[in-house]
Design a protein around this motif. Structure first.
Motif, PDB file in Angstrom:
ATOM      1  N   SER A   1      -1.524   4.203  -1.543  1.00  0.00           N
ATOM      2  CA  SER A   1      -1.935   5.224  -0.288  1.00  0.00           C
ATOM      3  C   SER A   1      -1.526   6.653  -0.541  1.00  0.00           C
ATOM      4  CB  SER A   1      -1.419   4.428   0.826  1.00  0.00           C
ATOM      5  OG  SER A   1      -1.870   3.470   1.353  1.00  0.00           O
TER       6      SER A   1
ATOM      7  N   ARG B   1      -3.871  -2.697  -4.725  1.00  0.00           N
ATOM      8  CA  ARG B   1      -2.460  -2.864  -4.190  1.00  0.00           C
ATOM      9  C   ARG B   1      -1.338  -2.435  -5.252  1.00  0.00           C
ATOM     10  NH1 ARG B   1      -4.950  -1.710  -0.372  1.00  0.00           N
ATOM     11  NH2 ARG B   1      -4.955  -2.744   1.569  1.00  0.00           N
TER      12      ARG B   1
ATOM     13  N   THR C   1      -9.496   4.654   5.802  1.00  0.00           N
ATOM     14  CA  THR C   1      -8.767   5.503   6.143  1.00  0.00           C
ATOM     15  C   THR C   1      -8.356   5.290   7.418  1.00  0.00           C
ATOM     16  OG1 THR C   1     -10.754   6.901   6.793  1.00  0.00           O
ATOM     17  CG2 THR C   1      -9.983   7.692   4.861  1.00  0.00           C
TER      18      THR C   1
ATOM     19  N   ALA D   1       0.957  -1.238  -0.035  1.00  0.00           N
ATOM     20  CA  ALA D   1       0.094  -0.210   0.003  1.00  0.00           C
ATOM     21  C   ALA D   1       0.855   1.239  -0.004  1.00  0.00           C
ATOM     22  CB  ALA D   1      -0.932  -0.105   1.230  1.00  0.00           C
TER      23      ALA D   1
ATOM     24  N   LEU E   1       3.019   2.088   2.381  1.00  0.00           N
ATOM     25  CA  LEU E   1       3.344   2.586   3.658  1.00  0.00           C
ATOM     26  C   LEU E   1       4.658   1.667   4.465  1.00  0.00           C
ATOM     27  CD1 LEU E   1      -0.282   2.892   4.924  1.00  0.00           C
ATOM     28  CD2 LEU E   1       1.140   4.634   4.167  1.00  0.00           C
TER      29      LEU E   1
ATOM     30  N   VAL F   1      -4.266   8.737   6.539  1.00  0.00           N
ATOM     31  CA  VAL F   1      -3.790   8.021   5.492  1.00  0.00           C
ATOM     32  C   VAL F   1      -5.174   7.527   4.798  1.00  0.00           C
ATOM     33  CG1 VAL F   1      -2.729   5.665   4.623  1.00  0.00           C
ATOM     34  CG2 VAL F   1      -1.885   7.043   6.602  1.00  0.00           C
ATOM     35  N   TRP F   2      -5.109   7.701   3.524  1.00  0.00           N
ATOM     36  CA  TRP F   2      -6.228   6.952   2.605  1.00  0.00           C
ATOM     37  C   TRP F   2      -5.710   5.755   1.801  1.00  0.00           C
ATOM     38  CZ3 TRP F   2      -6.989   7.660  -2.785  1.00  0.00           C
ATOM     39  CH2 TRP F   2      -8.088   6.735  -3.411  1.00  0.00           C
ATOM     40  N   THR F   3      -6.082   4.957   1.945  1.00  0.00           N
ATOM     41  CA  THR F   3      -5.656   3.482   1.093  1.00  0.00           C
ATOM     42  C   THR F   3      -6.711   3.009   0.220  1.00  0.00           C
ATOM     43  OG1 THR F   3      -4.082   2.934   2.695  1.00  0.00           O
ATOM     44  CG2 THR F   3      -4.741   1.291   1.195  1.00  0.00           C
TER      45      THR F   3
END
Length: 290
Positions: free
Chosen positions: A253, A183, A277, A88, A90, A177-179
């Motif tokens: 993300s 992927r 989020t 993602a 991160l 965070v917005w994911t």
């Protein structure tokens, strides 16, 4: 011999794919690794708690690298469990690598600290995880920027080609965070397209080295969203209400930093989008034995 350690995920300030210079900051979401070593075991086997069929080469190579450098040919097991979403952007791989390396050193009884007189410095431990990531093929650049932010905490700027730490400083903000549901894997990123935005990456790196990490994030996010074919809309929505916002890693993300009130307004916008989020904070403490 058993050891256990945790390491945080991270968000991007500058993506290193264009020029080799990258920057990242630690986020307060963690991966934990538990390592059990046995002198009678012939190999290292790994397990990912949230993904029993997941690829374990990285965490196994981390243990093997540490044992080769500091042990006496032990095998054993390594198991990770994580709050950091995988693939993602991160820094889940960097967090897993750092946690696995520290847990293995803990199992072997080696002290890890920032003190240059320690058995192993945290920066050297970080480099072991970066080498293992290259062995495993999960990174294009080596991701020393991501790994150093996760290991050391705060915000770091690095030369990923030389694995050199150029700068580290504190970075204290609320974060959102917005994911999205899809992927993306770092090793699959289109490096050639990223190299085309090198002038913007150089600008973002100059801003980061000058201490303006938040503006660097926003410059980076717009440039690499375009290069990697991700929408810029989430960042544009966030800009009026945050201090900085960027595509994290090679996506998908997006991470914004700023005040609680400002991020509340950003979350209202991002919550309308598919995906999830996460409200968290940046953090100045990095990986640790637990």
């Amino acid at each position: 011999m058993e050891g256990r350690a945790t390491a945080p995920g991270a968000g991007t300030v500058v993506n290193a794919l264009a020029t080799g210079v990258g920057s990242a900051f630690a986020l307060d979401i963690e991966t934990t690794a538990t390592v059990s070593l046995d002198a009678e075991a012939d190999a290292v086997t790994g397990e990912i708690a949230d993904d029993p069929d997941g690829e374990t080469t990285l965490i196994e190579r981390c243990v093997e690298r540490v044992v080769t450098e500091y042990g006496t040919d032990e095998g054993g097991t390594v198991r990770t469990e994580s709050e950091v979403p995988m693939a993602a952007g991160l820094k889940s791989s960097s967090a897993a690598a750092n946690a696995a390396v520290l847990a293995t050193l803990d199992a072997l009884g080696w002290e890890v600290a920032d003190d240059p007189d320690a058995d192993v410095t945290r920066t050297d431990a970080c480099r072991l995880g970066v080498a293992a990531a290259r062995d495993a093929g999960v990174t294009v650049t080596g991701a020393f920027d991501d790994a150093s932010a996760s290991m050391l905490g705060g915000v770091t700027v690095t030369d990923n080609g030389a694995d050199d730490l150029l700068d580290r400083s504190s970075f204290e903000h609320d974060a959102l965070v917005w994911t999205p549901p899809e992927r993306a894997y770092s090793a699959d990123a289109d490096v050639e397209r990223c190299e085309r935005v090198a002038p913007m990456a150089d600008l973002a790196a100059d801003l980061a080295l000058g201490g303006d990490h938040k503006r660097a994030m926003t410059v980076n996010g717009l440039a690499f969203s375009a290069a990697l074919d991700f929408p810029t809309d989430p960042a544009v929505e966030a800009m009026p209400n945050c201090a900085g916002v960027s595509l994290s890693g090679t996506g998908p993300s997006v991470v914004a930093v700023g005040s609680v009130a400002g991020l509340d307004r950003v979350e209202e916008q991002w919550a309308k989008r598919a995906g999830e989020t996460i409200r968290t904070r940046t953090r100045n403490t990095g990986a640790r034995v637990s």
